[in-house]
Design a protein around this motif. Sequence first.
Motif, PDB file in Angstrom:
ATOM      1  N   ARG A  68     106.703  28.304 120.228  1.00  0.00           N
ATOM      2  CA  ARG A  68     107.008  29.473 121.048  1.00  0.00           C
ATOM      3  C   ARG A  68     105.744  29.982 121.713  1.00  0.00           C
ATOM      4  N   ILE A  69     105.917  30.720 122.791  1.00  0.00           N
ATOM      5  CA  ILE A  69     104.797  31.397 123.417  1.00  0.00           C
ATOM      6  C   ILE A  69     104.914  32.864 123.072  1.00  0.00           C
ATOM      7  N   TRP A  70     103.795  33.549 122.953  1.00  0.00           N
ATOM      8  CA  TRP A  70     103.848  34.938 122.512  1.00  0.00           C
ATOM      9  C   TRP A  70     102.633  35.712 122.992  1.00  0.00           C
ATOM     10  N   ASP A  71     102.777  37.029 122.950  1.00  0.00           N
ATOM     11  CA  ASP A  71     101.682  37.939 123.253  1.00  0.00           C
ATOM     12  C   ASP A  71     101.931  39.201 122.449  1.00  0.00           C
ATOM     13  N   GLU A  72     100.858  39.873 122.067  1.00  0.00           N
ATOM     14  CA  GLU A  72     101.009  41.170 121.402  1.00  0.00           C
ATOM     15  C   GLU A  72      99.902  42.099 121.861  1.00  0.00           C
ATOM     16  N   VAL A  73     100.219  43.379 121.909  1.00  0.00           N
ATOM     17  CA  VAL A  73      99.264  44.411 122.304  1.00  0.00           C
ATOM     18  C   VAL A  73      99.440  45.607 121.382  1.00  0.00           C
ATOM     19  N   GLY A  74      98.504  46.549 121.455  1.00  0.00           N
ATOM     20  CA  GLY A  74      98.661  47.840 120.789  1.00  0.00           C
ATOM     21  C   GLY A  74      98.542  47.826 119.292  1.00  0.00           C
ATOM     22  N   VAL A  75      97.747  46.934 118.739  1.00  0.00           N
ATOM     23  CA  VAL A  75      97.589  46.901 117.290  1.00  0.00           C
ATOM     24  C   VAL A  75      96.857  48.172 116.851  1.00  0.00           C
ATOM     25  N   GLY A  76      97.399  48.861 115.856  1.00  0.00           N
ATOM     26  CA  GLY A  76      96.778  50.083 115.352  1.00  0.00           C
ATOM     27  C   GLY A  76      97.758  51.237 115.353  1.00  0.00           C
ATOM     28  N   ALA A  77      97.304  52.382 114.857  1.00  0.00           N
ATOM     29  CA  ALA A  77      98.184  53.538 114.687  1.00  0.00           C
ATOM     30  C   ALA A  77      98.107  54.522 115.854  1.00  0.00           C
TER      31      ALA A  77
ATOM     32  N   ASP B 170      99.155  56.284 119.197  1.00  0.00           N
ATOM     33  CA  ASP B 170     100.352  56.451 120.023  1.00  0.00           C
ATOM     34  C   ASP B 170     100.011  56.244 121.490  1.00  0.00           C
ATOM     35  N   GLU B 171     100.894  55.570 122.195  1.00  0.00           N
ATOM     36  CA  GLU B 171     100.840  55.556 123.650  1.00  0.00           C
ATOM     37  C   GLU B 171     102.119  56.236 124.086  1.00  0.00           C
ATOM     38  N   THR B 172     102.040  57.056 125.140  1.00  0.00           N
ATOM     39  CA  THR B 172     103.176  57.882 125.526  1.00  0.00           C
ATOM     40  C   THR B 172     103.554  57.681 126.987  1.00  0.00           C
TER      41      THR B 172
END
Length: 159
Positions: free
Chosen positions: A33-42, A44-46
């Motif tokens: 599979r191909i994958w991507d991830e962002v925003g690791v951590g606690a 908040d983005e709003t």
Amino acid sequence: MTAPGINPAEFDRRLDERLGPVSQLIAQLQNGRIWDEVGVGATDETTISTSYTNLATAGPTIVVPTSGWWLVEFSIESFRNDGGAGTDAYISFQHGTTNNAADDDRISNGSGQLVPGSCQRVFKLVAGDTLQVKYRVSGSTGRFRGKRTLAARPIADPS
């Protein structure tokens, strides 16, 4: 693996010159599979947008390498809407051209509590289609926290 007489860094540079995104795709492949991830951590983005939009950290985003049927999966560690009852936070994704915009048939949370979310959908996609996760609210402020992941893997024609 390298070509005889070429150091590994030079080999990688030449491979990128010749193959471009293919070498990047090879680096992304994991379990077919191909994958991507962002925003690791606690953190908040709003957003207060009632139309699908990017957060401060856009994505995750992937590019489909081949045409065919794909199982697309995306997830978020937790999200909510600060407005409480009657207001929802939504997560979806745009695929291909802008004519295939994100829609509400994905993940929503109207509980006012931080909850995890995930979704799987099957799509017939074209090589080069870009998939990108988008976010919106029905009102108030949506909070999106933690790791956000987008993955796709080729599957057999489901018909």
